[in-house]
Design a protein around this motif. Structure first.
Motif, mmCIF file in Angstrom:
data_model
loop_
_atom_site.group_PDB
_atom_site.id
_atom_site.type_symbol
_atom_site.label_atom_id
_atom_site.label_comp_id
_atom_site.label_asym_id
_atom_site.label_seq_id
_atom_site.Cartn_x
_atom_site.Cartn_y
_atom_site.Cartn_z
ATOM 1 N N LEU A 244 8.875 7.256 1.930
ATOM 2 C CA LEU A 244 9.885 6.336 1.402
ATOM 3 C C LEU A 244 11.266 6.928 1.676
ATOM 4 N N ILE A 245 12.139 6.135 2.265
ATOM 5 C CA ILE A 245 13.513 6.569 2.540
ATOM 6 C C ILE A 245 14.446 5.642 1.775
ATOM 7 N N TYR A 246 15.116 6.220 0.780
ATOM 8 C CA TYR A 246 16.002 5.425 -0.059
ATOM 9 C C TYR A 246 17.392 5.378 0.559
ATOM 10 N N ARG A 247 17.940 4.190 0.651
ATOM 11 C CA ARG A 247 19.297 4.003 1.141
ATOM 12 C C ARG A 247 20.152 3.426 0.025
ATOM 13 N N PRO A 248 21.439 3.813 -0.066
ATOM 14 C CA PRO A 248 22.163 4.660 0.896
ATOM 15 C C PRO A 248 22.125 6.148 0.585
ATOM 16 N N SER A 249 21.369 6.566 -0.442
ATOM 17 C CA SER A 249 21.394 7.975 -0.854
ATOM 18 C C SER A 249 20.794 8.899 0.193
ATOM 19 N N GLY A 250 19.850 8.371 0.995
ATOM 20 C CA GLY A 250 19.192 9.212 1.992
ATOM 21 C C GLY A 250 18.026 10.006 1.429
ATOM 22 N N LYS A 251 17.688 9.811 0.165
ATOM 23 C CA LYS A 251 16.582 10.535 -0.446
ATOM 24 C C LYS A 251 15.267 10.184 0.246
ATOM 25 N N VAL A 252 14.470 11.199 0.549
ATOM 26 C CA VAL A 252 13.207 11.005 1.262
ATOM 27 C C VAL A 252 12.057 11.506 0.392
ATOM 28 N N ILE A 253 11.039 10.666 0.206
ATOM 29 C CA ILE A 253 9.868 11.030 -0.603
ATOM 30 C C ILE A 253 8.609 10.745 0.217
ATOM 31 N N THR A 254 7.787 11.777 0.401
ATOM 32 C CA THR A 254 6.477 11.592 1.030
ATOM 33 C C THR A 254 5.443 11.407 -0.069
ATOM 34 N N LEU A 255 4.763 10.279 -0.058
ATOM 35 C CA LEU A 255 3.796 9.980 -1.119
ATOM 36 C C LEU A 255 2.581 10.890 -1.015
ATOM 37 N N PRO A 256 1.896 11.149 -2.127
ATOM 38 C CA PRO A 256 0.698 12.004 -2.114
ATOM 39 C C PRO A 256 -0.426 11.364 -1.308
ATOM 40 N N PRO A 257 -1.389 12.179 -0.852
ATOM 41 C CA PRO A 257 -2.480 11.672 0.001
ATOM 42 C C PRO A 257 -3.250 10.493 -0.576
ATOM 43 N N ASN A 258 -3.338 10.413 -1.914
ATOM 44 C CA ASN A 258 -4.094 9.299 -2.484
ATOM 45 C C ASN A 258 -3.381 7.958 -2.325
ATOM 46 N N GLN A 259 -2.149 7.984 -1.776
ATOM 47 C CA GLN A 259 -1.414 6.751 -1.515
ATOM 48 C C GLN A 259 -1.177 6.543 -0.013
ATOM 49 N N TRP A 260 -1.869 7.323 0.829
ATOM 50 C CA TRP A 260 -1.765 7.124 2.275
ATOM 51 C C TRP A 260 -2.579 5.902 2.675
ATOM 52 N N LYS B 268 10.722 -3.517 -6.400
ATOM 53 C CA LYS B 268 9.476 -3.947 -5.754
ATOM 54 C C LYS B 268 8.511 -2.779 -5.514
ATOM 55 N N ILE B 269 8.876 -1.579 -5.969
ATOM 56 C CA ILE B 269 8.019 -0.401 -5.757
ATOM 57 C C ILE B 269 6.611 -0.619 -6.311
ATOM 58 N N PRO B 270 6.438 -1.152 -7.545
ATOM 59 C CA PRO B 270 5.056 -1.377 -8.039
ATOM 60 C C PRO B 270 4.251 -2.292 -7.130
ATOM 61 N N GLU B 271 4.893 -3.312 -6.563
ATOM 62 C CA GLU B 271 4.201 -4.224 -5.669
ATOM 63 C C GLU B 271 3.786 -3.509 -4.383
ATOM 64 N N ILE B 272 4.657 -2.628 -3.902
ATOM 65 C CA ILE B 272 4.348 -1.843 -2.705
ATOM 66 C C ILE B 272 3.165 -0.919 -2.973
ATOM 67 N N GLU B 273 3.152 -0.272 -4.137
ATOM 68 C CA GLU B 273 2.062 0.642 -4.489
ATOM 69 C C GLU B 273 0.728 -0.093 -4.548
ATOM 70 N N THR B 274 0.743 -1.317 -5.022
ATOM 71 C CA THR B 274 -0.494 -2.098 -5.085
ATOM 72 C C THR B 274 -1.057 -2.336 -3.690
ATOM 73 N N VAL B 275 -0.175 -2.656 -2.735
ATOM 74 C CA VAL B 275 -0.619 -2.883 -1.354
ATOM 75 C C VAL B 275 -1.205 -1.601 -0.783
ATOM 76 N N LEU B 276 -0.553 -0.470 -1.056
ATOM 77 C CA LEU B 276 -1.026 0.812 -0.529
ATOM 78 C C LEU B 276 -2.401 1.162 -1.083
ATOM 79 N N GLN B 277 -2.624 0.881 -2.360
ATOM 80 C CA GLN B 277 -3.905 1.211 -2.998
ATOM 81 C C GLN B 277 -5.070 0.425 -2.395
ATOM 82 N N HIS B 278 -4.782 -0.737 -1.838
ATOM 83 C CA HIS B 278 -5.843 -1.580 -1.279
ATOM 84 C C HIS B 278 -6.086 -1.299 0.200
ATOM 85 N N PRO C 7 -6.486 2.286 1.680
ATOM 86 C CA PRO C 7 -6.482 3.748 1.785
ATOM 87 C C PRO C 7 -6.790 4.205 3.220
ATOM 88 N N GLY C 8 -6.169 5.339 3.598
ATOM 89 C CA GLY C 8 -6.395 5.860 4.940
ATOM 90 C C GLY C 8 -5.771 7.237 5.106
#
Length: 362
Positions: free
Chosen positions: A323-339, A304-314, A316-317
């Motif tokens: 993003l916190i991936y479970r159960p791996s615990g991987k953490v990704i901070t999206l770039p400012p253009n996706q805030w 569902k990541i593409p669907e989430i990105e679409t919501v974020l693009q509409h 902006p702020g």
């Protein structure tokens, strides 16, 4: 309790032999009985010494200082008895007598090691403190300096804290804190500017944290930065994304009665005169914590990541999205253009895609 196989130089083969002896002959009666029954197994002087140092024989009522003085002699005597027995030099009657407790262990009347030394032995042989913690005896001093527990610092920046909907922790990046602990690791390094710095691991009863100590603080420390030394630390908290929190040390001194008054006086003088370093003003007037939008991504939601990105693009702020991936615990901070702006409509759309529990604005 602590597994014997984890004691330094004690292997699983020795532990298996010990269990067999327990099954065949019952509990060991005393230190001498242990050496006699285990002398033809994997037991050697190095193993026996480490078992003494970690406190494995404390239940026999002997001091570790006493056993360390005689253990080589006792082990040699046990080995010699076994050898004579194999050579047929012990007759039937002496062999029967050997079944009785020998009771011949003569221990020197010497004092026990200090509590500090006993704990250091445990740490050296097992990697942890077993019978207490070096800070136990300094508890009143730790309370006087109002030291922050290390576990409290670490939990303030854990993933669980970030996803919690409770009020954020009062501990923030850039704050100045007082910590009290024991130096458990110390590594020197020469910087590009040809100055000295140190990577120090500070440990209290609740946890451990890395500390960076630069040349000025090292020069003023009076040589107290060494392993197993109890210290008071004053420094700035640095909590970067995807890294464990660290302390940038401003001041360190021994955790001792004669040092406490001077330390407290220096803290009081800084508060009264305003003689703070520029970065220290952050503690007096902390900036409001920046909100972040945390999205927990479970395996079944990765598609569902593409669907989430679409919501974020509409939407902006200025609110960062993490993003916190479970159960791996991987953490990704999206770039400012996706805030995002964080408006209620956007949050509801994201909750509909994931679930309300996986979307936290904090």
């Amino acid at each position: 309790r602590f597994g014997l196989a984890a004691v330094k130089n004690v292997g699983r083969a020795f532990v298996a032999a010990l269990l067999r002896q327990r099954q065949m002959g019952g509990r060991f009666r005393d230190f001498e009985d242990f050496c006699n029954r285990m002398s033809d197994t994997e037991l050697n002087k190095r193993v026996l010494e480490n078992l003494i140092r970690c406190g494995a024989f404390d239940s026999f009522g002997h001091r570790r200082s006493q056993l360390l003085r005689v253990f080589e002699q006792v082990l040699d005597a046990s080995a010699n008895d076994k050898r004579r027995n194999l050579e047929g030099q012990i007759d039937l009657f002496s062999g029967m007598a050997a079944e009785e407790p020998m009771g011949g262990l003569q221990l020197p009347n010497i004092p026990e090691f200090s509590k500090h030394d006993l704990l250091a032995m445990e740490k050296q042989t097992t990697g942890i403190y077993l019978s207490g913690h070096p800070l136990d005896e300094w508890a009143p001093l730790v309370k006087r300096v109002k030291a922050t527990p290390i576990a409290e610092v670490l939990s303030a920046f854990s993933q669980e804290e970030e996803l919690s909907e409770e009020a954020p922790s009062a501990i923030q990046d850039g704050m100045y804190l007082t910590l009290a602990g024991v130096v458990s690791a110390y590594k020197m390094k020469i910087t590009k500017n040809n100055t000295t710095m140190a990577y120090v691991t500070l440990e209290d009863v609740s946890g451990a944290i890395e500390m960076l100590v630069f040349q000025k603080a090292m020069d003023e420390s009076g040589g107290c930065l060494k392993e197993d030394q109890a210290v008071i630390v004053y420094g700035r908290l640095s909590a970067r994304e995807d890294e464990a929190p660290k302390i940038i040390c401003d001041e360190v001194c021994p955790l001792a009665e004669e040092q406490i008054e001077g330390y407290l006086a220096r803290r009081k003088t800084r508060r009264r005169t305003g003689a703070f370093q520029k970065s220290e003003w952050r503690r007096q007037e902390p900036a409001p914590p920046k909100e972040k939008l945390y999205l927990r991504i479970l395996p079944e939601n990765e598609e569902k990541i593409p669907e989430i990105e679409t919501v974020l693009q509409h939407s902006p702020g200025k609110i960062p999205v993490v993003l916190i991936y479970r159960p791996s615990g991987k953490v990704i901070t999206l770039p400012p253009n996706q805030w995002v702006s964080g408006d209620a409509a956007t949050l509801e759309r994201l909750k509909a895609i994931l679930s309300p529990a996986e979307v936290v604005l904090k």
